[in-house]
Design an enzyme around this catalytic site. Sequence first.
Site, mmCIF file in Angstrom:
data_model
loop_
_atom_site.group_PDB
_atom_site.id
_atom_site.type_symbol
_atom_site.label_atom_id
_atom_site.label_comp_id
_atom_site.label_asym_id
_atom_site.label_seq_id
_atom_site.Cartn_x
_atom_site.Cartn_y
_atom_site.Cartn_z
ATOM 1 C CE LYS A 5 -13.276 -3.854 -0.904
ATOM 2 N NZ LYS A 5 -14.092 -3.566 0.240
ATOM 3 C CE LYS A 47 -4.394 -1.578 1.853
ATOM 4 N NZ LYS A 47 -5.420 -1.417 2.884
ATOM 5 C CE LYS A 90 -9.153 -11.657 -3.521
ATOM 6 N NZ LYS A 90 -8.917 -11.634 -2.066
#
Length: 334
Positions: A200, A115, A197
């Site tokens: 979102k 992140k 994967k």
Amino acid sequence: MINDKKVLYSGMQATGNLTLGNYLGALKNWLTLNEEYECFFGVMDLHSITVRQDPAEFRKRARNLLALYIAAGLDPVKNCIYYQSHVSAHAELGWILDCFTYMGELNRMTQFKDKSAKHSDNINAGLYTYPVLMAADILLYQADYVPVGKDQQQHLEITRDIAQRFNAIYGDVFTIPEGYYGKKGAKVMSLQDPSKKMSKSDENVNGSIYLMDDVDTVVRKCKRAVTDSDSEVRYSEDKPGVSNLLEIYTACSGKSIEEAEKEFDGKGYGEFKLAVAEAVNSVLEPMHKEFDRIIKDKEYLDGIIKENDDKARYFANKTLRKVRKKVGFTDIPR
Ligand code: TRP
């Protein structure tokens, strides 16, 4: 234990729009857990502000997520569905646990590394201590089980380490949580890149089916899904696109892979993709109806929120009081 049941805790962040992957991989499996466990499912909005949010948009998203939990079938009476930010004990215990967590441990968190690479303009301390707040979430409710995907396993590990460290100093304060690996959810990959994967936060919106996508959008995205150059509907490692669609199709229709392969034997990808879209829509449409009903009924939804907030607060504060005492904070005169 609560009401003679073991406690299970999980939650999702109120960022981005939930995808079919979130539903088939996680949410759908949550629906029946309350039969065996005392379940808490949070809308993890404190975690969300580690990334900058537009306030109006964020508020709406968080409310929609809670409504979507219910619309997807989570019973808000049998489960405690609540907002993390409504229970101040999370932030309080988060701070206390910060003081029992080593920087060396946090430095090893792969999600923090990922992140901070992604948000290099905003590497804030919250992003760094994110796992400690997550530990507080789990430990406040004395959770026995936490259903987590691979990406959160490291966070569960550090939660256990922090809890054990605290217990070693102060006695039996926290239940040591374990991962819940019951029924496995479907593993849904991106429609555009089946090695990734479905997410979102994917920038390519065609890769993900969002739970709020309308019928036509679902059809369009399924039609565009990558497959391969032959035309055989068969589940196989060397056919990741088709296998992913089969995974989605079977999870939505309740059919087995063998049944599905037979059904589309000799038929082309075009027909198969339309059937996938139809199966997905048969899951999403009733969810949309429920969602619309719930989100419009302010009184109902506010009532649910109030009751569940109170319930969450009750259990969270019980643990927090114990922790305050153990640590040695002075009593608050009442
Ligand atoms: N970090 C989790 C995620 O992004 C969300 C979360 C926050 C969570 N606190 C939790 C999940 C406690 C399980 C238990 O998916």
